[in-house]
Design a protein around this motif. Structure first.
Motif, PDB file in Angstrom:
ATOM      1  N   ARG A  51       0.834  -1.205   0.000  1.00  0.00           N
ATOM      2  CA  ARG A  51       0.000   0.000   0.000  1.00  0.00           C
ATOM      3  C   ARG A  51       0.870   1.257   0.000  1.00  0.00           C
ATOM      4  NH1 ARG A  51      -2.124  -3.625   3.410  1.00  0.00           N
ATOM      5  NH2 ARG A  51      -1.321  -2.597   5.293  1.00  0.00           N
ATOM      6  N   ALA A  52       1.987   1.201   0.699  1.00  0.00           N
ATOM      7  CA  ALA A  52       2.897   2.342   0.717  1.00  0.00           C
ATOM      8  C   ALA A  52       3.441   2.625  -0.675  1.00  0.00           C
ATOM      9  CB  ALA A  52       4.045   2.077   1.691  1.00  0.00           C
ATOM     10  N   ALA A  53       3.858   1.584  -1.377  1.00  0.00           N
ATOM     11  CA  ALA A  53       4.411   1.775  -2.716  1.00  0.00           C
ATOM     12  C   ALA A  53       3.366   2.345  -3.665  1.00  0.00           C
ATOM     13  CB  ALA A  53       4.950   0.443  -3.248  1.00  0.00           C
ATOM     14  N   GLU A  54       2.149   1.854  -3.595  1.00  0.00           N
ATOM     15  CA  GLU A  54       1.094   2.375  -4.468  1.00  0.00           C
ATOM     16  C   GLU A  54       0.768   3.823  -4.130  1.00  0.00           C
ATOM     17  OE1 GLU A  54      -0.185   1.174  -7.090  1.00  0.00           O
ATOM     18  OE2 GLU A  54       0.536  -0.901  -7.022  1.00  0.00           O
ATOM     19  N   LEU A  55       0.777   4.154  -2.844  1.00  0.00           N
ATOM     20  CA  LEU A  55       0.504   5.532  -2.422  1.00  0.00           C
ATOM     21  C   LEU A  55       1.521   6.500  -3.010  1.00  0.00           C
ATOM     22  CD1 LEU A  55      -1.126   7.442  -0.497  1.00  0.00           C
ATOM     23  CD2 LEU A  55       0.603   6.910   1.248  1.00  0.00           C
ATOM     24  N   LEU A  56       2.796   6.152  -2.911  1.00  0.00           N
ATOM     25  CA  LEU A  56       3.848   7.023  -3.434  1.00  0.00           C
ATOM     26  C   LEU A  56       3.812   7.074  -4.957  1.00  0.00           C
ATOM     27  CD1 LEU A  56       6.796   6.087  -1.080  1.00  0.00           C
ATOM     28  CD2 LEU A  56       5.767   8.330  -1.289  1.00  0.00           C
ATOM     29  N   ALA A  57       3.605   5.941  -5.591  1.00  0.00           N
ATOM     30  CA  ALA A  57       3.581   5.909  -7.051  1.00  0.00           C
ATOM     31  C   ALA A  57       2.443   6.758  -7.597  1.00  0.00           C
ATOM     32  CB  ALA A  57       3.459   4.471  -7.542  1.00  0.00           C
ATOM     33  N   THR A  58       1.294   6.719  -6.951  1.00  0.00           N
ATOM     34  CA  THR A  58       0.162   7.542  -7.392  1.00  0.00           C
ATOM     35  C   THR A  58       0.489   9.019  -7.283  1.00  0.00           C
ATOM     36  OG1 THR A  58      -1.432   5.838  -6.767  1.00  0.00           O
ATOM     37  CG2 THR A  58      -2.257   8.095  -6.952  1.00  0.00           C
ATOM     38  N   ALA A  59       1.117   9.416  -6.173  1.00  0.00           N
ATOM     39  CA  ALA A  59       1.499  10.822  -6.009  1.00  0.00           C
ATOM     40  C   ALA A  59       2.508  11.237  -7.078  1.00  0.00           C
ATOM     41  CB  ALA A  59       2.072  11.049  -4.614  1.00  0.00           C
ATOM     42  N   LEU A  60       3.464  10.383  -7.367  1.00  0.00           N
ATOM     43  CA  LEU A  60       4.459  10.691  -8.389  1.00  0.00           C
ATOM     44  C   LEU A  60       3.824  10.819  -9.773  1.00  0.00           C
ATOM     45  CD1 LEU A  60       7.164   8.304  -7.000  1.00  0.00           C
ATOM     46  CD2 LEU A  60       7.546  10.748  -7.374  1.00  0.00           C
ATOM     47  N   GLN A  61       2.905   9.940 -10.084  1.00  0.00           N
ATOM     48  CA  GLN A  61       2.209  10.032 -11.372  1.00  0.00           C
ATOM     49  C   GLN A  61       1.406  11.317 -11.458  1.00  0.00           C
ATOM     50  OE1 GLN A  61       0.173   6.306 -11.110  1.00  0.00           O
ATOM     51  NE2 GLN A  61       1.820   5.127 -12.053  1.00  0.00           N
ATOM     52  N   ASP A  62       0.785  11.706 -10.357  1.00  0.00           N
ATOM     53  CA  ASP A  62       0.036  12.961 -10.345  1.00  0.00           C
ATOM     54  C   ASP A  62       0.947  14.170 -10.542  1.00  0.00           C
ATOM     55  OD1 ASP A  62      -2.264  11.518  -9.939  1.00  0.00           O
ATOM     56  OD2 ASP A  62      -2.422  11.972  -7.793  1.00  0.00           O
ATOM     57  N   ALA A  63       2.229  14.010 -10.172  1.00  0.00           N
ATOM     58  CA  ALA A  63       3.207  15.091 -10.349  1.00  0.00           C
ATOM     59  C   ALA A  63       3.866  15.060 -11.729  1.00  0.00           C
ATOM     60  CB  ALA A  63       4.274  15.001  -9.265  1.00  0.00           C
ATOM     61  N   GLY A  64       3.455  14.144 -12.588  1.00  0.00           N
ATOM     62  CA  GLY A  64       3.987  14.096 -13.942  1.00  0.00           C
ATOM     63  C   GLY A  64       5.106  13.110 -14.161  1.00  0.00           C
ATOM     64  N   PHE A  65       5.444  12.300 -13.168  1.00  0.00           N
ATOM     65  CA  PHE A  65       6.483  11.288 -13.302  1.00  0.00           C
ATOM     66  C   PHE A  65       5.916  10.047 -13.975  1.00  0.00           C
ATOM     67  CE2 PHE A  65       8.330  13.952 -10.129  1.00  0.00           C
ATOM     68  CZ  PHE A  65       9.675  13.651 -10.013  1.00  0.00           C
ATOM     69  N   THR A  66       6.760   9.339 -14.696  1.00  0.00           N
ATOM     70  CA  THR A  66       6.455   7.949 -15.005  1.00  0.00           C
ATOM     71  C   THR A  66       6.855   7.139 -13.778  1.00  0.00           C
ATOM     72  OG1 THR A  66       8.651   7.558 -15.965  1.00  0.00           O
ATOM     73  CG2 THR A  66       6.899   8.285 -17.454  1.00  0.00           C
ATOM     74  N   ALA A  67       6.010   6.239 -13.350  1.00  0.00           N
ATOM     75  CA  ALA A  67       6.286   5.502 -12.110  1.00  0.00           C
ATOM     76  C   ALA A  67       5.873   4.050 -12.263  1.00  0.00           C
ATOM     77  CB  ALA A  67       5.552   6.139 -10.932  1.00  0.00           C
ATOM     78  N   THR A  68       6.746   3.169 -11.829  1.00  0.00           N
ATOM     79  CA  THR A  68       6.500   1.735 -11.893  1.00  0.00           C
ATOM     80  C   THR A  68       6.660   1.127 -10.507  1.00  0.00           C
ATOM     81  OG1 THR A  68       7.358   1.606 -14.147  1.00  0.00           O
ATOM     82  CG2 THR A  68       7.248  -0.450 -12.902  1.00  0.00           C
ATOM     83  N   SER A  81      10.541   8.520 -12.835  1.00  0.00           N
ATOM     84  CA  SER A  81      11.485   9.369 -13.562  1.00  0.00           C
ATOM     85  C   SER A  81      10.784  10.585 -14.145  1.00  0.00           C
ATOM     86  CB  SER A  81      12.161   8.562 -14.672  1.00  0.00           C
ATOM     87  OG  SER A  81      13.119   9.339 -15.354  1.00  0.00           O
ATOM     88  N   TYR A  82      11.560  11.692 -14.204  1.00  0.00           N
ATOM     89  CA  TYR A  82      11.074  12.935 -14.819  1.00  0.00           C
ATOM     90  C   TYR A  82      12.272  13.651 -15.420  1.00  0.00           C
ATOM     91  CZ  TYR A  82       8.488  17.329 -15.360  1.00  0.00           C
ATOM     92  OH  TYR A  82       7.866  18.444 -15.869  1.00  0.00           O
ATOM     93  N   GLY A  83      12.141  14.098 -16.671  1.00  0.00           N
ATOM     94  CA  GLY A  83      13.194  14.878 -17.313  1.00  0.00           C
ATOM     95  C   GLY A  83      14.111  14.023 -18.155  1.00  0.00           C
ATOM     96  N   THR A  84      15.020  14.722 -18.874  1.00  0.00           N
ATOM     97  CA  THR A  84      15.919  14.040 -19.805  1.00  0.00           C
ATOM     98  C   THR A  84      17.355  14.527 -19.696  1.00  0.00           C
ATOM     99  OG1 THR A  84      15.403  15.666 -21.538  1.00  0.00           O
ATOM    100  CG2 THR A  84      14.063  13.644 -21.477  1.00  0.00           C
ATOM    101  N   GLY A 129      19.081  20.928 -16.602  1.00  0.00           N
ATOM    102  CA  GLY A 129      19.782  19.858 -17.288  1.00  0.00           C
ATOM    103  C   GLY A 129      19.877  18.591 -16.471  1.00  0.00           C
ATOM    104  N   ILE A 130      18.802  18.257 -15.760  1.00  0.00           N
ATOM    105  CA  ILE A 130      18.830  17.071 -14.906  1.00  0.00           C
ATOM    106  C   ILE A 130      17.685  16.128 -15.255  1.00  0.00           C
ATOM    107  CG2 ILE A 130      19.925  18.300 -12.991  1.00  0.00           C
ATOM    108  CD1 ILE A 130      17.272  18.362 -11.556  1.00  0.00           C
ATOM    109  N   THR A 131      17.894  14.871 -14.921  1.00  0.00           N
ATOM    110  CA  THR A 131      16.827  13.879 -14.847  1.00  0.00           C
ATOM    111  C   THR A 131      16.620  13.566 -13.373  1.00  0.00           C
ATOM    112  OG1 THR A 131      17.323  12.890 -16.993  1.00  0.00           O
ATOM    113  CG2 THR A 131      16.139  11.512 -15.404  1.00  0.00           C
ATOM    114  N   VAL A 132      15.379  13.580 -12.956  1.00  0.00           N
ATOM    115  CA  VAL A 132      15.053  13.266 -11.561  1.00  0.00           C
ATOM    116  C   VAL A 132      14.528  11.840 -11.505  1.00  0.00           C
ATOM    117  CG1 VAL A 132      13.803  13.970  -9.503  1.00  0.00           C
ATOM    118  CG2 VAL A 132      14.326  15.668 -11.283  1.00  0.00           C
ATOM    119  N   LYS A 133      15.136  11.016 -10.667  1.00  0.00           N
ATOM    120  CA  LYS A 133      14.635   9.671 -10.425  1.00  0.00           C
ATOM    121  C   LYS A 133      14.305   9.521  -8.949  1.00  0.00           C
ATOM    122  CE  LYS A 133      16.289   5.932 -12.045  1.00  0.00           C
ATOM    123  NZ  LYS A 133      17.182   4.799 -12.414  1.00  0.00           N
ATOM    124  N   LEU A 134      13.170   8.944  -8.669  1.00  0.00           N
ATOM    125  CA  LEU A 134      12.888   8.522  -7.296  1.00  0.00           C
ATOM    126  C   LEU A 134      12.867   7.006  -7.277  1.00  0.00           C
ATOM    127  CD1 LEU A 134      10.743   9.862  -4.512  1.00  0.00           C
ATOM    128  CD2 LEU A 134      10.393   7.471  -5.172  1.00  0.00           C
TER     129      LEU A 134
END
Length: 414
Positions: A51-68, A81-84, A129-134
């Protein structure tokens, strides 16, 4: 794009980057604190943090990240991930709880602060000029989730890596925040059962083996360096008093700030377990129960900006000598990627971590403030490293010089 393609002169000024990062954290403040409180109210232990992982992934997706969720072969690990940009900032979030006492190590604070830092950095990613990964990293308390993810390649593209850990008391400079390596292992003794009253001479007592070993370890402690810690518990030692125990199991660990010192101490502790087998006549085996956690290395090009950020945020970290204790699998990351793992104080908390008192403190207004300050501080530290031309060039050069697979090498079975 190669690691040195971006002209630092074209990047966003650091002052503007810091302002926009802080604004992003404050815009998400209510959501970040809600995530922390939800994690705190619904603790999940190592490798069960679904449940914790899904909670964080949903928030990240809402912020524009691709999240798996389910990254790198672990069902509760996250890769987002976000950015290139060529400068890859990898933010770590932990969210496992302790059995029985919930978030008594404040991993709800860690997760929410990491989420906030990633969102803050996404707000400047293109212009910096960064890529952000969580990376959501399960099983820090026991299980070595980051070690398993390292071996699966999770940090192969990282330029730097950051996370923060909540704690009681006051704020300390990142340079002074250290951790011990820890090696955990299991000893199993096998003897021969017998009636404890009618035929004790026919038995081989496996509990005697454990008793001799633990006594020998107690005596050995006087001869070990003061920086070494060792502990053991008997998890299986017999069932009833009238049967000679034929099987016992001891869980043990050895800690030190120095890997060579740890290896030597473990060798001496294992000799004590061997002595138990010899004295009792039992056979014995030993096996590592989880990946070894290595000592922390704090990267100066990140630690300095973190310290400066805390001052700017009004927290005023103090310098100390010999601040230490505990172990983290972030130490393994820091051995192969420039990293920081500072602490952030829950002001007013006087309870030690891993207690019910600190579990309660991890969901207070002081903990909420620590989350927001830590999210901003991590983002500012990463932005400073990415936007200062010399720092950026140094860190990218180190990444380019790192051999392929350098972050994935499994530990030797020492």
């Amino acid at each position: 794009m190669t690691l040195a393609d971006t002209d630092p002169a074209t990047l966003i000024p650091l002052g503007d980057a810091k302002r926009r990062a802080a604004d992003a954290v404050h815009a998400w403040e209510d959501r970040l604190l809600a995530v922390s409180h939800q994690l705190h109210a619904d603790p999940e232990i190592a490798f069960q943090e679904h449940r914790a992982a899904e909670l964080l992934a949903t928030a990240l997706q809402d912020a524009g990240f691709t999240a798996t969720v389910g990254a790198f072969g672990l069902p509760t690990a996250i890769e987002a991930s976000y950015g290139t940009g060529e400068f890859v900032v990898t933010v770590c979030a932990e969210y496992d709880a302790l059995p029985g006492i919930g978030h008594a190590c404040g991993h709800n604070i860690i997760a929410a602060a990491g989420l906030g830092a990633a969102i803050a950095l996404a707000a400047i990613a293109d212009e910096a000029g960064i890529t952000v990964k969580l990376l959501g990293t399960p099983a820090e308390e026991h299980g070595g989730g980051k070690v398993l993810m390292l071996e699966a390649g999770a940090w192969e593209d990282a330029t730097v890596s950051l996370m923060v850990h909540g704690g009681p008391g006051v704020d300390f400079r990142c340079d002074d925040f250290s951790s011990q390596a820890v090696d955990r292992f299991r000893i199993s003794y096998t003897g021969r059962p017998a009636h404890a009253a009618a035929a004790p001479d026919k038995g081989v007592n496996a509990l005697d083996a454990a008793t001799v070993a633990l006594t020998a370890i107690g005596l050995l402690r006087q001869q070990l360096p003061g920086s070494v810690r060792t502990a053991a518990v008997i998890t299986q030692g017999g069932d009833v008093t009238n049967i000679i125990p034929a099987h016992t199991v001891v869980e043990a660990e050895v800690r030190s700030f120095d890997l060579d010192e740890l290896r030597d101490a473990k060798r001496r502790v294992l000799t004590c377990f061997e002595a138990g087998a010899i004295a009792s006549g039992c056979s014995w085996t030993q096996e590592r129960t989880e990946p070894r956690y290595d000592p922390l290395r704090q990267e100066p090009l990140l630690a300095g900006p973190w310290n400066d950020a805390l001052v700017e945020l009004g927290r005023n970290p103090i310098a100390v000598t010999g601040l230490a204790g505990g172990s983290t699998d972030m130490g393994n990351v820091s051995q192969v990627v420039p990293s920081i793992h500072p602490g952030i104080a829950v002001h007013g908390s006087t309870s030690a971590p891993h207690t019910e008192g600190f579990a309660a403190d991890a969901a207070t207004p002081a903990a909420d403030r620590a989350i927001i300050d830590a999210a901003i501080g991590l983002a500012w530290a990463a932005a400073s490293a990415a936007l200062a031309p010399d720092s950026r060039a140094d860190l990218l050069a180190r990444q380019a010089a790192r051999p392929v697979g350098a972050t994935t090498s499994p530990q030797a079975d020492e």
